[in-house]
Motif scaffolding. Structure first.
Motif, PDB file in Angstrom:
ATOM      1  N   SER A 103       0.843  -1.191   0.000  1.00  3.08           N
ATOM      2  CA  SER A 103       0.000   0.000   0.000  1.00  3.08           C
ATOM      3  C   SER A 103       0.878   1.242   0.000  1.00  3.08           C
ATOM      4  CB  SER A 103      -0.923   0.014   1.220  1.00  3.08           C
ATOM      5  OG  SER A 103      -1.812  -1.077   1.194  1.00  3.08           O
ATOM      6  N   ILE A 104       1.804   1.299   0.951  1.00  2.00           N
ATOM      7  CA  ILE A 104       2.768   2.405   1.029  1.00  2.00           C
ATOM      8  C   ILE A 104       4.147   1.819   1.332  1.00  2.00           C
ATOM      9  CG2 ILE A 104       1.035   4.055   1.824  1.00  2.00           C
ATOM     10  CD1 ILE A 104       2.301   3.834   4.613  1.00  2.00           C
ATOM     11  N   THR A 113       4.808   0.738  -4.931  1.00  3.19           N
ATOM     12  CA  THR A 113       3.668   0.802  -4.024  1.00  3.19           C
ATOM     13  C   THR A 113       2.458   1.392  -4.735  1.00  3.19           C
ATOM     14  OG1 THR A 113       4.167   3.040  -3.248  1.00  3.19           O
ATOM     15  CG2 THR A 113       5.214   1.216  -2.046  1.00  3.19           C
ATOM     16  N   TYR A 115       0.664   3.740  -3.386  1.00  4.95           N
ATOM     17  CA  TYR A 115       0.797   5.168  -3.093  1.00  4.95           C
ATOM     18  C   TYR A 115       1.668   5.869  -4.136  1.00  4.95           C
ATOM     19  CZ  TYR A 115       2.182   9.379  -0.498  1.00  4.95           C
ATOM     20  OH  TYR A 115       2.432  10.677  -0.123  1.00  4.95           O
ATOM     21  N   VAL A 133      -3.004   8.713   2.392  1.00  3.28           N
ATOM     22  CA  VAL A 133      -3.440   7.376   2.811  1.00  3.28           C
ATOM     23  C   VAL A 133      -4.599   7.490   3.796  1.00  3.28           C
ATOM     24  CG1 VAL A 133      -2.749   5.249   3.966  1.00  3.28           C
ATOM     25  CG2 VAL A 133      -1.135   6.429   2.464  1.00  3.28           C
ATOM     26  N   HIS A 135      -6.571   4.330   4.653  1.00  5.99           N
ATOM     27  CA  HIS A 135      -6.447   3.046   5.363  1.00  5.99           C
ATOM     28  C   HIS A 135      -5.496   2.176   4.545  1.00  5.99           C
ATOM     29  CE1 HIS A 135      -9.212   0.602   2.684  1.00  5.99           C
ATOM     30  NE2 HIS A 135      -9.402   1.840   2.261  1.00  5.99           N
ATOM     31  N   ARG A 136      -5.148   1.014   5.045  1.00  7.10           N
ATOM     32  CA  ARG A 136      -4.144   0.179   4.369  1.00  7.10           C
ATOM     33  C   ARG A 136      -4.637  -1.253   4.211  1.00  7.10           C
ATOM     34  NH1 ARG A 136       1.381   2.246   7.523  1.00  7.10           N
ATOM     35  NH2 ARG A 136       0.738   4.427   7.631  1.00  7.10           N
ATOM     36  N   LYS A 234      -4.848  -3.501  13.282  1.00 15.00           N
ATOM     37  CA  LYS A 234      -3.785  -4.112  12.478  1.00 15.00           C
ATOM     38  C   LYS A 234      -3.870  -5.642  12.566  1.00 15.00           C
ATOM     39  CE  LYS A 234       1.271  -4.382  12.125  1.00 15.00           C
ATOM     40  NZ  LYS A 234       2.564  -3.961  12.716  1.00 15.00           N
TER      41      LYS A 234
END
Length: 302
Positions: A103-104, A113, A115, A133, A135-136, A234
């Motif tokens: 994601s990042i 990524t 992002y 961002v 959420h991931r 998480k």
């Protein structure tokens, strides 16, 4: 009237007669679109002044200039890797992320990524554009994911996440035959020094996490579950599935013994939320991966 119009339906040109700022001018001549849609024409580089694309809302127009609106003009976007943009407006980008894409970044500048690719995408129309961002998803989790196009929208979404998000559901391919057709798992999650999450045996010790699940289909070896998050901690689903003795397929970190699908058996299937600006309810749904269905297909009966 500040201009004279000429041209076809998809491409229109206006000769400026009186001074005006670009966005108010566009709003005065484009009467069949809302404000956000008109701003999107600017963002996508579909408005030019004297042949030069202009994205600034407050660009000053002067008599004698020509404004051209080309609603069919396509921005030359760089091909995305392991992601697809499924929705974009002035405030948000919604993507379908494939398993294997971060994601990042985790620290290395040259990592591919979501992002980084989306940042390049929004800067095609303006080098100062950015994304934020909201959420991931874990690298090996696929599915629907949201990014904001301003810090204000990011903060608004994060501060009102529980009220704004109406549905956030996943499908999980887990090891073993889950006997209970549906259930709720509640625990307090903590993190070890090696960054592994776990459920504390003590009530109130950690962050409260609640996961609801329903059985979609199963056989002796694997089960396919629909999973609804009431909280978004998480690794929450991964820990909770391991807690009930059915770790997610491929999740060695949390006790899985199989590598059936060559990836983590977790997919973000539905994201439904109230748009932070328009107030409209938007729902994005991604198909269940075919391999998840294949591995949980019930055994044929004679």
């Amino acid at each position: 009237m500040t201009a004279k119009a000429k041209g076809q339906a998809a491409v229109k040109s206006y000769s400026i007669i009186e001074p005006a700022e670009l966005l108010p001018f566009l709003l005065s001549v484009i009467t069949n679109k809302g404000r956000n849609s008109v701003k999107s024409l600017l963002t996508r580089g579909q408005v030019s002044v004297n042949g030069k694309p202009i994205t600034r809302h407050n660009f000053q127009l002067h008599p004698g200039q020509t404004v051209t609106i080309d609603q069919e003009k396509q921005v030359q976007a760089k091909e995305m890797t392991l992601l697809t943009i499924v929705h974009e407006d002035d405030d948000l980008i919604i993507i379908q992320k494939d398993a294997g894409l971060l994601s990042i970044a985790t620290g290395e500048d040259n990592e591919l990524t979501a992002y980084r690719q989306l940042m390049e995408h929004v800067r095609l129309t303006n080098p100062r554009n950015r994304i934020y961002v909201v959420h991931r998803l874990d690298r090996d989790t696929s599915g629907v994911m949201m990014f904001a196009k301003s810090e204000a929208i990011q903060q608004k979404l994060q501060n009102t996440w529980k009220e704004t998000v109406k549905e956030r559901s996943y499908v999980a391919l887990v090891e073993g035959a889950v006997k209970k057709a549906e259930g709720t798992i509640s625990s307090w999650l903590k993190e070890t020094s090696t960054l592994k999450m776990y459920s504390s045996p003590h009530e109130g010790d950690g962050l409260h996490a609640i996961t609801h699940y329903k059985l979609i289909q199963a056989n002796r070896h694997f089960s396919l579950l629909e999973v609804q998050l009431e909280t978004g901690r998480k690794n929450q689903i991964r820990v909770h599935m391991a807690d009930i003795g059915h770790p997610i397929a491929g999740d060695k970190k949390y006790g899985a013994e199989t590598k059936a699908v060559g990836r983590l058996g977790l997919h973000a299937r539905v994201l439904s939320f109230v748009h932070p600006t328009s107030g409209e309810l938007l729902t994005f749904e991604s198909a269940i991966p075919k391999t998840f269905l294949k591995y949980t297909a019930p055994a044929p009966t004679n």
